[in-house]
Design a protein around this motif. Sequence first.
Motif, PDB file in Angstrom:
ATOM      1  N   ARG A  21      81.233  56.881 -42.519  1.00 48.39           N
ATOM      2  CA  ARG A  21      81.659  58.166 -43.077  1.00 48.39           C
ATOM      3  C   ARG A  21      80.556  58.772 -43.943  1.00 48.39           C
ATOM      4  N   ARG A  22      79.357  58.192 -43.813  1.00 50.84           N
ATOM      5  CA  ARG A  22      78.220  58.688 -44.600  1.00 50.84           C
ATOM      6  C   ARG A  22      77.092  59.108 -43.654  1.00 50.84           C
ATOM      7  N   VAL A  23      77.194  60.364 -43.209  1.00 51.47           N
ATOM      8  CA  VAL A  23      76.219  60.925 -42.262  1.00 51.47           C
ATOM      9  C   VAL A  23      75.602  62.172 -42.873  1.00 51.47           C
ATOM     10  N   ILE A  24      74.285  62.274 -42.761  1.00 51.60           N
ATOM     11  CA  ILE A  24      73.532  63.445 -43.220  1.00 51.60           C
ATOM     12  C   ILE A  24      72.789  64.015 -42.010  1.00 51.60           C
ATOM     13  N   ILE A  25      73.021  65.277 -41.721  1.00 51.16           N
ATOM     14  CA  ILE A  25      72.353  65.947 -40.600  1.00 51.16           C
ATOM     15  C   ILE A  25      71.384  66.961 -41.185  1.00 51.16           C
ATOM     16  N   ALA A  26      70.104  66.744 -40.964  1.00 50.61           N
ATOM     17  CA  ALA A  26      69.068  67.571 -41.604  1.00 50.61           C
ATOM     18  C   ALA A  26      68.121  68.133 -40.568  1.00 50.61           C
ATOM     19  N   GLY A  27      67.665  69.375 -40.797  1.00 50.18           N
ATOM     20  CA  GLY A  27      66.661  69.907 -39.895  1.00 50.18           C
ATOM     21  C   GLY A  27      66.624  71.411 -39.796  1.00 50.18           C
ATOM     22  N   ASP A  28      66.041  71.850 -38.694  1.00 49.83           N
ATOM     23  CA  ASP A  28      65.905  73.264 -38.349  1.00 49.83           C
ATOM     24  C   ASP A  28      66.879  73.539 -37.210  1.00 49.83           C
ATOM     25  N   LYS A  59      80.001  69.429 -45.497  1.00 50.07           N
ATOM     26  CA  LYS A  59      79.561  70.479 -46.421  1.00 50.07           C
ATOM     27  C   LYS A  59      78.107  70.831 -46.137  1.00 50.07           C
ATOM     28  N   ASN A  60      77.784  72.102 -46.297  1.00 45.01           N
ATOM     29  CA  ASN A  60      76.405  72.554 -46.140  1.00 45.01           C
ATOM     30  C   ASN A  60      75.716  72.563 -47.490  1.00 45.01           C
ATOM     31  N   ALA A  61      74.441  72.213 -47.498  1.00 43.69           N
ATOM     32  CA  ALA A  61      73.686  72.176 -48.760  1.00 43.69           C
ATOM     33  C   ALA A  61      73.348  73.573 -49.245  1.00 43.69           C
ATOM     34  N   LEU A  62      72.900  74.428 -48.338  1.00 42.04           N
ATOM     35  CA  LEU A  62      72.422  75.756 -48.711  1.00 42.04           C
ATOM     36  C   LEU A  62      73.325  76.840 -48.148  1.00 42.04           C
ATOM     37  N   SER A  63      73.458  77.927 -48.912  1.00 44.02           N
ATOM     38  CA  SER A  63      74.216  79.091 -48.475  1.00 44.02           C
ATOM     39  C   SER A  63      73.366  80.338 -48.674  1.00 44.02           C
ATOM     40  N   GLU A  64      73.246  81.124 -47.625  1.00 47.41           N
ATOM     41  CA  GLU A  64      72.508  82.389 -47.683  1.00 47.41           C
ATOM     42  C   GLU A  64      71.108  82.201 -48.291  1.00 47.41           C
ATOM     43  N   ILE A  68      67.790  79.272 -41.606  1.00 52.49           N
ATOM     44  CA  ILE A  68      68.082  78.394 -40.469  1.00 52.49           C
ATOM     45  C   ILE A  68      67.834  76.906 -40.740  1.00 52.49           C
ATOM     46  N   ASP A  69      67.141  76.581 -41.826  1.00 52.69           N
ATOM     47  CA  ASP A  69      66.930  75.176 -42.192  1.00 52.69           C
ATOM     48  C   ASP A  69      68.013  74.791 -43.192  1.00 52.69           C
ATOM     49  N   ASN A  70      68.613  73.622 -42.998  1.00 55.58           N
ATOM     50  CA  ASN A  70      69.717  73.238 -43.871  1.00 55.58           C
ATOM     51  C   ASN A  70      69.963  71.742 -43.763  1.00 55.58           C
ATOM     52  N   ILE A  71      70.911  71.272 -44.566  1.00 59.18           N
ATOM     53  CA  ILE A  71      71.346  69.875 -44.534  1.00 59.18           C
ATOM     54  C   ILE A  71      72.869  69.882 -44.609  1.00 59.18           C
ATOM     55  N   TYR A  72      73.506  69.121 -43.731  1.00 55.77           N
ATOM     56  CA  TYR A  72      74.958  69.039 -43.678  1.00 55.77           C
ATOM     57  C   TYR A  72      75.372  67.587 -43.896  1.00 55.77           C
ATOM     58  N   VAL A  73      76.402  67.365 -44.706  1.00 55.14           N
ATOM     59  CA  VAL A  73      76.799  65.993 -45.045  1.00 55.14           C
ATOM     60  C   VAL A  73      78.302  65.810 -44.853  1.00 55.14           C
ATOM     61  N   THR A  74      78.692  64.590 -44.506  1.00 50.75           N
ATOM     62  CA  THR A  74      80.110  64.262 -44.428  1.00 50.75           C
ATOM     63  C   THR A  74      80.677  64.153 -45.838  1.00 50.75           C
ATOM     64  N   LYS A  75      82.007  64.160 -45.934  1.00 48.36           N
ATOM     65  CA  LYS A  75      82.652  64.258 -47.244  1.00 48.36           C
ATOM     66  C   LYS A  75      82.414  63.051 -48.146  1.00 48.36           C
ATOM     67  N   ASP A  76      82.008  61.911 -47.584  1.00 45.42           N
ATOM     68  CA  ASP A  76      81.753  60.735 -48.415  1.00 45.42           C
ATOM     69  C   ASP A  76      80.345  60.736 -49.014  1.00 45.42           C
ATOM     70  N   VAL A  77      79.552  61.728 -48.681  1.00 45.92           N
ATOM     71  CA  VAL A  77      78.231  61.893 -49.287  1.00 45.92           C
ATOM     72  C   VAL A  77      78.358  62.960 -50.366  1.00 45.92           C
ATOM     73  N   LYS A  78      78.161  62.555 -51.604  1.00 45.16           N
ATOM     74  CA  LYS A  78      78.322  63.488 -52.737  1.00 45.16           C
ATOM     75  C   LYS A  78      76.978  64.102 -53.096  1.00 45.16           C
ATOM     76  N   MET A  79      76.858  65.403 -52.871  1.00 40.04           N
ATOM     77  CA  MET A  79      75.630  66.108 -53.235  1.00 40.04           C
ATOM     78  C   MET A  79      75.695  66.537 -54.699  1.00 40.04           C
ATOM     79  N   THR A  80      74.643  66.223 -55.448  1.00 43.68           N
ATOM     80  CA  THR A  80      74.596  66.592 -56.863  1.00 43.68           C
ATOM     81  C   THR A  80      73.582  67.700 -57.146  1.00 43.68           C
TER      82      THR A  80
END
Length: 308
Positions: free
Chosen positions: A215-222, A241-246, A265-277
């Motif tokens: 449940r800990r997946v991070i999808i990063a890239g272009d 959740k997406n790391a960046l907005s607009e 268009i570059d961003n990072i997406y994480v599953t809910k068990d990954v807490k972004m601070t």
Amino acid sequence: MKYFTLLLLALSIALTSCIDVNTKSASTQLEVAAFKSQEETTNKSATTTAEVRTDSKNSISLASWNIRDLGGSKDDKEIYQIAQVLRDFDLVAIQEVVAKDPKGAQAVAKIADALNRMGSKWDYRVSDPTQSPSVYKSERYAFLWKTSKVNLVTRPYLDSKLAAICDREPYIAHFKPKKGGDAFYIVNFHSRRFDAHPEEEIKHFIKYPERLQTRRVIIAGDFNLDEKHKVWDDFYKQGYKNALSETKTTLKLKCKYGMYKNHAIDNIYVTKDVKMTKTGSIDIVERCDQLDNARTLSDHLPVYIEFQ
């Protein structure tokens, strides 16, 4: 009377000209203000390298960067500048490493060497060339990491199950924090062009938690599309959740009215068990007169998260 008439005519022409100039000046000022307002709106997450140091010993910082044509086109000065941008992160995912010759992998090795000379011990892995429809689309990916912060659990691999679906199949790595904490996977990805429907590739990533049994997946890239695209709707419903907005992350060829950023268009997406601070992008330009120099490194900005 003749002279009086001529005087009135001259005054009328001068007044009209003055009004026209003032109107054009006001119009230009409004246009500049509108551009600046737009830039401020899309620049909320932009930071400099001095602001990305990890706040907590229990947190990991990850940068993702499409470094355009990373290979023989980068000289030693540019390799050093790239390392300077990345030095304060714990983990780095790189896209667009040249695959047509060994110079891509060699450039990654040079970045790692430069990082190792900056105070921390780094390790790295470079993927094989992707199984793309043509050699012109094939690339490599890379991961670099501080050995004091994370351990590589298993050898990273290209996702062969998506090789027939993606122009450049993702590169997947499994890491575990060095000082306690749960392991996590990073999916490193560079999509096909925006007009070639990258959503047809991305939609398959929603199965990664099931496929990787975590449940800990991070999808990063272009991704060549932004976080508002409908392809992400099902991801958000599942707690991603997406790391960046607009946040615009690509660079224009020229700077106009102080604006040099183009697409989000570059961003990072994480599953809910990954807490972004902490999240953001790194502005490697900062001033219009630095745009040409920045573009020798890449036409993309690095994006990052700090997470637990």
